[in-house]
Design a protein around this motif. Structure first.
Motif, PDB file in Angstrom:
ATOM      1  N   GLU B  83      32.632  11.062 -41.265  1.00 16.46           N
ATOM      2  CA  GLU B  83      32.572  12.550 -40.303  1.00 16.46           C
ATOM      3  C   GLU B  83      33.470  13.358 -41.334  1.00 16.46           C
ATOM      4  O   GLU B  83      33.435  14.608 -41.463  1.00 16.46           O
ATOM      5  CB  GLU B  83      32.600  13.135 -38.981  1.00 16.46           C
ATOM      6  N   TYR B  84      34.544  12.662 -41.726  1.00 14.18           N
ATOM      7  CA  TYR B  84      35.730  13.637 -42.216  1.00 14.18           C
ATOM      8  C   TYR B  84      35.312  14.482 -43.909  1.00 14.18           C
ATOM      9  O   TYR B  84      35.894  15.727 -43.540  1.00 14.18           O
ATOM     10  CB  TYR B  84      36.763  12.186 -42.595  1.00 14.18           C
ATOM     11  N   ILE B  87      33.164  17.067 -42.183  1.00 14.62           N
ATOM     12  CA  ILE B  87      34.320  18.410 -42.058  1.00 14.62           C
ATOM     13  C   ILE B  87      34.648  18.956 -43.338  1.00 14.62           C
ATOM     14  O   ILE B  87      34.582  20.219 -43.047  1.00 14.62           O
ATOM     15  CB  ILE B  87      35.051  17.789 -40.820  1.00 14.62           C
ATOM     16  N   ILE B  88      35.558  18.141 -43.893  1.00 14.85           N
ATOM     17  CA  ILE B  88      36.248  18.498 -44.742  1.00 14.85           C
ATOM     18  C   ILE B  88      35.565  19.011 -45.717  1.00 14.85           C
ATOM     19  O   ILE B  88      36.410  20.119 -46.743  1.00 14.85           O
ATOM     20  CB  ILE B  88      36.909  18.651 -44.980  1.00 14.85           C
ATOM     21  N   GLY B  89      34.546  18.721 -46.447  1.00 12.63           N
ATOM     22  CA  GLY B  89      33.634  18.935 -48.107  1.00 12.63           C
ATOM     23  C   GLY B  89      34.580  18.441 -48.560  1.00 12.63           C
ATOM     24  O   GLY B  89      34.557  19.413 -49.706  1.00 12.63           O
ATOM     25  N   TYR B 116      27.249  20.105 -35.474  1.00 11.42           N
ATOM     26  CA  TYR B 116      28.485  20.765 -35.013  1.00 11.42           C
ATOM     27  C   TYR B 116      28.848  22.299 -35.449  1.00 11.42           C
ATOM     28  O   TYR B 116      29.439  22.915 -34.724  1.00 11.42           O
ATOM     29  CB  TYR B 116      29.248  20.253 -36.814  1.00 11.42           C
ATOM     30  N   SER B 118      25.976  24.470 -34.747  1.00 11.66           N
ATOM     31  CA  SER B 118      25.288  25.309 -34.106  1.00 11.66           C
ATOM     32  C   SER B 118      25.629  26.211 -33.167  1.00 11.66           C
ATOM     33  O   SER B 118      27.187  26.094 -32.848  1.00 11.66           O
ATOM     34  CB  SER B 118      24.392  24.108 -33.160  1.00 11.66           C
ATOM     35  N   GLU B 119      25.072  27.496 -32.615  1.00 13.77           N
ATOM     36  CA  GLU B 119      25.901  28.202 -31.478  1.00 13.77           C
ATOM     37  C   GLU B 119      26.107  27.128 -30.058  1.00 13.77           C
ATOM     38  O   GLU B 119      26.583  27.805 -29.004  1.00 13.77           O
ATOM     39  CB  GLU B 119      25.626  29.299 -31.506  1.00 13.77           C
ATOM     40  N   VAL B 124      28.556  21.836 -27.871  1.00 18.01           N
ATOM     41  CA  VAL B 124      30.415  20.996 -28.099  1.00 18.01           C
ATOM     42  C   VAL B 124      30.766  20.325 -27.865  1.00 18.01           C
ATOM     43  O   VAL B 124      32.264  19.567 -28.230  1.00 18.01           O
ATOM     44  CB  VAL B 124      30.996  22.163 -26.487  1.00 18.01           C
ATOM     45  N   GLN B 127      31.756  19.045 -30.897  1.00 17.22           N
ATOM     46  CA  GLN B 127      33.480  19.446 -31.796  1.00 17.22           C
ATOM     47  C   GLN B 127      34.381  18.977 -30.902  1.00 17.22           C
ATOM     48  O   GLN B 127      35.601  18.643 -31.240  1.00 17.22           O
ATOM     49  CB  GLN B 127      33.373  21.523 -31.081  1.00 17.22           C
ATOM     50  N   LEU B 128      34.142  18.659 -30.045  1.00 17.75           N
ATOM     51  CA  LEU B 128      34.973  17.264 -29.214  1.00 17.75           C
ATOM     52  C   LEU B 128      35.321  16.304 -29.512  1.00 17.75           C
ATOM     53  O   LEU B 128      36.377  15.841 -29.795  1.00 17.75           O
ATOM     54  CB  LEU B 128      35.173  17.070 -27.944  1.00 17.75           C
ATOM     55  N   ILE B 130      34.844  15.664 -32.878  1.00 18.63           N
ATOM     56  CA  ILE B 130      35.884  16.060 -33.849  1.00 18.63           C
ATOM     57  C   ILE B 130      37.409  16.419 -33.731  1.00 18.63           C
ATOM     58  O   ILE B 130      38.374  15.459 -34.541  1.00 18.63           O
ATOM     59  CB  ILE B 130      34.199  17.227 -34.607  1.00 18.63           C
ATOM     60  N   ALA B 131      37.280  17.103 -32.657  1.00 25.85           N
ATOM     61  CA  ALA B 131      38.579  17.252 -32.281  1.00 25.85           C
ATOM     62  C   ALA B 131      39.750  15.710 -32.093  1.00 25.85           C
ATOM     63  O   ALA B 131      40.102  15.622 -32.209  1.00 25.85           O
ATOM     64  CB  ALA B 131      38.853  18.056 -31.048  1.00 25.85           C
ATOM     65  N   ARG B 132      38.496  14.800 -31.644  1.00 28.98           N
ATOM     66  CA  ARG B 132      39.178  13.743 -31.026  1.00 28.98           C
ATOM     67  C   ARG B 132      40.037  12.947 -32.337  1.00 28.98           C
ATOM     68  O   ARG B 132      40.636  12.074 -32.777  1.00 28.98           O
ATOM     69  CB  ARG B 132      38.342  12.851 -29.796  1.00 28.98           C
ATOM     70  N   GLN B 133      38.728  12.969 -32.922  1.00 21.25           N
ATOM     71  CA  GLN B 133      38.848  11.748 -34.608  1.00 21.25           C
ATOM     72  C   GLN B 133      39.671  12.420 -35.195  1.00 21.25           C
ATOM     73  O   GLN B 133      41.048  11.502 -36.246  1.00 21.25           O
ATOM     74  CB  GLN B 133      37.613  11.688 -35.246  1.00 21.25           C
TER      75      GLN B 133
END
Lengths: 184, 157
Positions: B83-84, B87-89, B116, B118-119, B124, B127-128, B130-133
């Protein structure tokens, strides 16, 4: 106790947190944030002490240090418009740095329990808050990750090994970018 | 059913609601890799997020000082990876190879990005996740820096 701050003022003080946020996010967060006055010398975060709060710095300056007790290293300062504690807000635990007020200040704090509440009751606000925190962490990790270190552990993999005399400054520079986002 | 059970068992998705797991299950593809086969290669452009369903995989990085590959982690059932870079491209920061036969569920990059960014309220949970990772990565990096700093200070006396 909720905070007597207009939602527009909160959004203006923390622009990167709210620039892509749901329009109702500042008002919803204000209903959950706790205002806390901090005296000069008081610790906001201490290594070895459990924490679970995100703290938005409304006023003041705070010094960030990390490292062994015998020789801590000063990593920089954070102040008005910055935030600290996002790591333990997401996953409660011990913070990785000490954050101490260098003069009187005010912070607005949000606990991990309120994050759970936001996710359940205001998912779009929680989404935008997490998105802002993620983007900030991604920026820090990307700067550090650019060919310098591996994220998988087992020690730092150095692309251009600095000379021993420069290594302390190189390490503190990396650390500062990780913990404070490069603020100084 | 197998994929849905794997998602339920994975700590990464522990508090995801059932409807989000259903959506994930429909978006992921099961793939098997044979012993020694590379799932991702260091330096490649990321195309998927992976969840190990069965078996084990080894993470190796190229040590720039020696040019040799160095094993740095082992992944097992329930572990999420890849995932990393999405996310950071960035390009893949390590190679992941099968240790014996391994089965993974892959979430293609476009589906990952849709979930990831999406509105929709369900994003959410992503997002959580990914935040944990990211917080674990930040903690791990902090520990590495602390260890290096201690070593340096010891060497300097």
């Amino acid at each position: 106790m909720s905070v007597a701050i207009p939602p527009e003022a909160l959004a203006a003080r923390f622009p990167t947190m709210f620039e892509e946020a749901d329009p109702e996010a500042p008002a919803v967060l204000l209903g959950l944030l706790q205002r806390r006055a901090v005296a000069a010398g008081e610790a906001l975060l201490s290594t070895g002490r459990q924490s679970s709060e995100l703290m938005l710095i409304w006023e003041g300056h705070f010094t960030v240090t990390a490292g062994p007790e015998a020789g801590p290293i000063e990593l920089g300062e954070v102040g008005q418009g910055d935030w600290v504690g996002e790591i333990t807000f997401i996953e409660p635990g011990e913070p990785s740095a000490d954050v101490v007020a260098s003069r009187d200040g005010v912070v607005l704090s949000l606990g991990h329990g309120e994050l759970r509440q936001l996710i359940a009751e205001h998912p779009s606000v929680a989404r935008s808050l997490l998105h802002a925190l993620n983007q900030d962490l991604i920026r820090r990790l990307r700067e550090i990750d650019s060919g310098v270190v591996s994220r998988f552990g087992g020690g730092l993999l150095v692309a251009d090994e600095p000379a021993p005399a420069e290594r302390r400054g190189w390490l503190s520079g990396l650390w500062s970018r990780l913990v404070t986002g490069g603020s100084s | 059913m197998k994929l849905r059970r794997a998602l339920e068992r994975s700590p990464a998705f522990a508090d995801f609601p059932g409807d989000v797991l259903d959506l994930l299950g429909r978006s992921m593809v099961l793939r098997r890799y044979r012993d020694g086969q590379d799932l991702v290669v260091e330096g490649d452009t990321p195309r998927s997020l992976f969840l190990v369903v069965e078996g084990e995989a080894e993470v190796t990085v190229c040590d720039k000082a020696t040019g040799r590959r160095r094993a740095v982690a082992r992944l097992g059932a329930g572990d999420l990876f890849g995932e990393y870079a999405l996310i950071i491209g960035s390009r893949r920061s390590a190679t992941v190879s099968a240790l014996g036969d391994v089965e993974v569920a892959e979430l293609p990059a476009p589906a990952f990005t849709m979930l990831y960014q999406s509105e929709a309220p369900i994003s959410v949970h992503f997002q959580l996740l990914i935040a944990r990772q990211l917080t674990r990565d930040a903690r791990r990096l902090n520990d590495m820096l602390l260890s290096e700093y201690r070593e340096l200070m010891g060497a300097l006396g």
